[in-house]
Enzyme design. Sequence first.
Site, mmCIF file in Angstrom:
data_model
loop_
_atom_site.group_PDB
_atom_site.id
_atom_site.type_symbol
_atom_site.label_atom_id
_atom_site.label_comp_id
_atom_site.label_asym_id
_atom_site.label_seq_id
_atom_site.Cartn_x
_atom_site.Cartn_y
_atom_site.Cartn_z
ATOM 1 N N THR A 124 1.167 -1.519 -0.060
ATOM 2 C CA THR A 124 -0.275 -0.283 -0.038
ATOM 3 C C THR A 124 0.792 1.198 -0.209
ATOM 4 O OG1 THR A 124 -1.796 -1.008 1.141
ATOM 5 C CG2 THR A 124 -2.070 1.040 1.312
ATOM 6 N N LYS A 143 -7.329 1.410 -4.027
ATOM 7 C CA LYS A 143 -6.573 0.225 -2.582
ATOM 8 C C LYS A 143 -6.650 1.577 -0.800
ATOM 9 C CE LYS A 143 -5.184 -2.103 0.626
ATOM 10 N NZ LYS A 143 -3.757 -2.739 0.430
ATOM 11 N N LYS A 180 -0.350 4.162 9.309
ATOM 12 C CA LYS A 180 0.839 4.329 7.938
ATOM 13 C C LYS A 180 -0.349 4.842 7.399
ATOM 14 C CE LYS A 180 2.010 0.616 5.909
ATOM 15 N NZ LYS A 180 1.247 1.111 4.191
#
Length: 304
Positions: A101, A177, A245
């Site tokens: 990601t 995503k 994150k």
Amino acid sequence: MADKNTPIVAFVGLGSMGLGMAKNLLKHGHKVIGVDPSAAAREAFTAAGGTTAATPAAAAAGADMVVVAVVNAQQVETVLFGEGGAVATLRKGGLVMQCATVPPAFARSLGERLAKSAHELLDAPMSGGRARAESGELTFMASGTPRAFATAESILSATSAKVFRLGDAAGIGSLVKTVNQLLAGVHIASAAEAMALAARAGADTRAVYEVISASAGNSWMFENRVPHMLDDDFSPLSAVEIFVKDLGLVLNTGHEHRLPLPMAAAAHQLFLAAAGAGWGRLDDAAVVKVYEQAGDFKVSSAKK
């Protein structure tokens, strides 16, 4: 068994999802050369029949493609272009399949850089967690040239239940995503808040879970993560730090496009609070501990 048309794969990142993916490639007859800093991960992979290399460069030297299943853009950068990086030895025309990601802008830039070195990129972030990685039922949100998809076809078929082909340009897969992670993080945070309210107000939390799971308030994350809260079991399947994150990435993307994302921001603060309290390496459902600590109660309850 593999045939001469099956690509040799350098697989960088034998973590909670990468190891399952790499093992499934072995099961489908691929030759896979694994790379990971963890001795335990390397041993688990060799026990399954794989081979390992000391560096991404060493693995890529004998490979047709490199699969990168690491945590973030910085790690992608290091394993591809750093000392001992894979790009220096991967054959011209070879494919990089990027599964982490990462910011969409990073993925776009990565595609441009790889094109200059005569390599292809499949921007293919994944979703599904450890269990679906092990069962070969991941979802890939992928973008890249038709040639990139064709090269990666045997890899995708061995590791996925669904592959969404989202366009020819790198960065589209990572953008989708990012949207997924916005929803996933918000859904976990809202599930924790809802169960905290139920517990604080005196409801039977296991009954609440049963009701919501069959009602309009349900979500995949509610149904999957609330049992961790009920059992007070936060063994890490996907850690709090991952959403620190990923929601940070979501917010940065919003900043880039001058779009306010207040729901994502609120969820990010909850994950930050959990990480700051020392729970960053626990399962992401441990965000409920922020509420439990504030109100001195527990969401968990004994199984009936």
